[in-house]
Design a protein around this motif. Structure first.
Motif, short mmCIF file in Angstrom:
data_model
loop_
_atom_site.label_atom_id
_atom_site.label_comp_id
_atom_site.label_asym_id
_atom_site.label_seq_id
_atom_site.Cartn_x
_atom_site.Cartn_y
_atom_site.Cartn_z
N LYS A 1 7.77 37.88 33.04
CA LYS A 1 9.19 37.84 32.07
C LYS A 1 9.45 36.47 31.29
N TYR A 2 8.02 35.61 31.57
CA TYR A 2 8.14 33.69 31.38
C TYR A 2 9.20 34.25 29.89
N GLU A 3 8.23 35.49 28.83
CA GLU A 3 8.49 35.69 26.99
C GLU A 3 10.40 35.99 26.89
N GLU A 4 10.43 37.69 27.66
CA GLU A 4 11.80 37.74 27.94
C GLU A 4 12.91 36.09 28.06
N ARG A 5 12.49 35.82 28.99
CA ARG A 5 13.00 34.28 29.62
C ARG A 5 13.82 33.21 28.25
N MET A 6 12.43 33.11 27.89
CA MET A 6 12.73 32.42 26.76
C MET A 6 13.79 32.44 25.45
N LEU A 7 13.74 33.71 25.50
CA LEU A 7 14.06 34.98 24.40
C LEU A 7 15.17 34.83 24.97
N GLN A 8 15.96 34.96 26.07
CA GLN A 8 17.10 34.67 27.08
C GLN A 8 17.97 34.14 26.27
N ASN A 9 17.40 32.75 27.12
CA ASN A 9 17.71 31.70 26.53
C ASN A 9 17.85 30.79 25.12
N LYS A 10 17.47 31.50 24.10
CA LYS A 10 17.77 30.80 22.83
C LYS A 10 18.62 31.77 22.31
N ALA A 11 18.94 33.25 23.09
CA ALA A 11 20.37 33.89 22.35
C ALA A 11 21.02 33.64 23.58
N PHE A 12 21.23 33.32 23.74
CA PHE A 12 22.69 32.13 24.48
C PHE A 12 22.71 30.50 23.86
N TYR A 13 22.27 30.36 23.57
CA TYR A 13 22.54 29.23 22.49
C TYR A 13 23.42 29.64 21.10
N LYS A 14 23.86 30.81 20.26
CA LYS A 14 24.29 31.28 19.82
C LYS A 14 25.67 31.71 20.13
N ALA A 15 25.63 31.62 21.72
CA ALA A 15 27.51 32.59 22.32
C ALA A 15 27.85 31.48 23.04
N ASP A 16 29.30 31.22 22.33
CA ASP A 16 30.34 30.34 22.47
C ASP A 16 30.38 30.67 23.93
N LYS A 17 30.25 31.59 24.59
CA LYS A 17 30.95 32.34 25.83
C LYS A 17 29.83 33.09 26.54
N ILE A 18 29.87 32.35 27.54
CA ILE A 18 29.10 33.83 28.87
C ILE A 18 29.96 34.19 29.93
N VAL A 19 30.10 35.69 30.05
CA VAL A 19 30.78 36.46 30.83
C VAL A 19 29.90 36.81 31.51
N ALA A 20 30.09 36.75 32.90
CA ALA A 20 29.20 37.35 34.35
C ALA A 20 30.79 38.29 34.67
N ILE A 21 30.01 38.96 35.44
CA ILE A 21 31.03 39.74 35.50
C ILE A 21 30.88 39.64 37.76
N SER A 22 30.00 39.22 38.26
CA SER A 22 30.05 39.08 39.18
C SER A 22 30.02 38.00 40.08
N ASP A 23 30.10 37.39 41.03
CA ASP A 23 29.34 36.46 42.24
C ASP A 23 28.10 36.36 42.11
N ILE A 24 27.14 37.16 41.78
CA ILE A 24 25.64 37.24 42.21
C ILE A 24 25.03 36.71 40.77
N THR A 25 25.56 37.97 39.65
CA THR A 25 25.73 37.08 38.26
C THR A 25 25.88 36.01 37.66
N THR A 26 27.12 35.43 38.11
CA THR A 26 27.08 33.83 37.74
C THR A 26 25.81 32.93 38.37
N GLN A 27 25.72 33.71 39.55
CA GLN A 27 25.00 32.08 40.41
C GLN A 27 24.17 32.79 39.50
#
Length: 367
Positions: free
Chosen positions: A129-155
């Motif tokens: 999943k390396y490529e998808e992980r890198m794409l997700q990382n790139k997408a997160f840079y566009k976000a002002d905030k990241i909402v996580a819906i639970s303890d495990i999601t956050t971790q």
């Protein structure tokens, strides 16, 4: 002047938990304060979400049964700008991707954005999943905030994307308790035989319905009157029927299929079970507790806090623990369990939840 919110979701027509949650959110945001638009990437025909007329649905990107779907999805992953330019309107004040990967890829650069994550993201940690992980990382840079819906999601976001740690805001899912209870009183032709164990969700590998079947076999040998019901559809239907037949459980294992209103069925069971490999914070567990039904689950997001010190649910590490927990709830006093469920679910009520979301939206809009 009204603020304009635009939601991007993988699908808004497959009848899943994220879809249901988004419907609850947009229908309960103040119409005098917000104009709302929604775009789904993949369109299916399983369920038409009951959104208010004031909410605008934009054209979807691809149909689920389109023979060129895989080819078209390549562009969502690798040529975001083209898809954004064609399908994402540019005149909204705040853009919200309603899960990771595909929706977050389509957040428009240079805008105010929220990446809302509805599952843990540990699956992105594997080598394949390396490529998808890198794409997700790139997408997160566009976000002002990241909402996580639970303890495990956050971790999981902390662990895999530590550079975005400061953006994360944990907001547990909310639920319209009164509406769930109201809809549970509607008529249904389905009548569960008790004791009834119920699985609610898609019959797919990630949800691990075959593990539940193995657990049920052990329960059946202790109590042959017990029945297992699968409420949902998916690729593993035939596997479940085949294995149930091999184990001699055909008369006690039932596939109910998908129901747009599952609550009259859920209200009949003794215990709800979910043994997914990973989840964010399953709406079906929240809905079950709102109906006074306990749950037994694997270690998934939100399960420990919802269980409220194991009074209305159990989070288990192995199958033997699951067997004992399910039997405990089947044999427990239903009135006592119902009271404990009511105490737990009040923490996830709709009013408080919407207030929390509005506070976040306004914080970003006012920056």
């Amino acid at each position: 002047m009204k603020k304009r919110l635009f939601f991007i979701i993988s699908s808004f027509s497959m009848g899943g938990g994220a879809e249901s949650l988004l419907t609850t959110i947009v229908n309960n945001l103040d119409a005098e304060r917000y104009d709302i638009g929604i775009m789904e990437i993949i369109h299916d025909t399983v369920k038409i979400e009951p959104i208010n007329n004031r909410i605008k649905m934009y054209p979807f990107y691809v149909e689920a049964n389109d023979p060129k779907r895989k080819e078209k999805m390549y562009y969502v992953y690798h040529e975001w700008d083209k898809i954004i330019a064609e399908f994402v309107p540019q005149n909204y004040d705040l853009y919200i991707s309603f899960n990771y990967l595909k929706p977050s890829f389509l957040l428009p650069p240079g805008k105010k954005n929220i990446a809302w994550i509805h599952s843990d993201v540990y699956n992105l940690g594997s080598e394949d999943k390396y490529e998808e992980r890198m794409l997700q990382n790139k997408a997160f840079y566009k976000a002002d905030k990241i909402v996580a819906i639970s303890d495990i999601t956050t971790q999981s976001i902390y662990d895999l994307f530590p550079e975005h740690r400061e953006k994360i805001r944990t907001i547990y899912n909310g639920i319209d308790i009164d509406k769930v209870r109201e809809k549970s009183s509607e008529n249904t032709e389905v009548c569960l035989q008790k004791p009834a164990i119920l699985s609610v969700g898609r019959l797919e590998t990630r949800k691990n319905p075959l593990r539940l079947l193995n657990i049920f076999e052990k329960i059946y040998h202790k109590n042959s009157k017990v029945h297992l019901y699968y409420l949902g559809y998916g690729d593993l239907e035939s596997d479940i029927l085949y294995i149930a037949n091999e184990k001699g459980l055909t008369n006690n294992v039932h596939l109910l299929g998908y129901y747009q209103n599952p609550f009259p069925i859920m209200a009949q069971c003794n215990v709800i079970c979910m043994f997914s490999d990973y989840e964010g914070f399953p709406m079906s567990l929240l809905e079950g507790v709102a109906l006074g039904k306990p749950f037994v689950s694997s270690v998934i997001g939100g399960s420990r806090i919802l269980a409220n010190q194991q009074k209305c649910g159990r989070t288990v590490e192995n199958d033997d623990e699951a067997v004992n927990a399910i039997l405990d709830f089947i044999e427990a006093d239903e009135n006592v369990i119902r009271e404990e469920c009511m105490k737990s679910i009040q923490r996830f009520g709709l009013k408080k939840y919407i207030e929390c979301l509005v506070k976040l939206f306004e914080e970003i809009l006012d920056k």
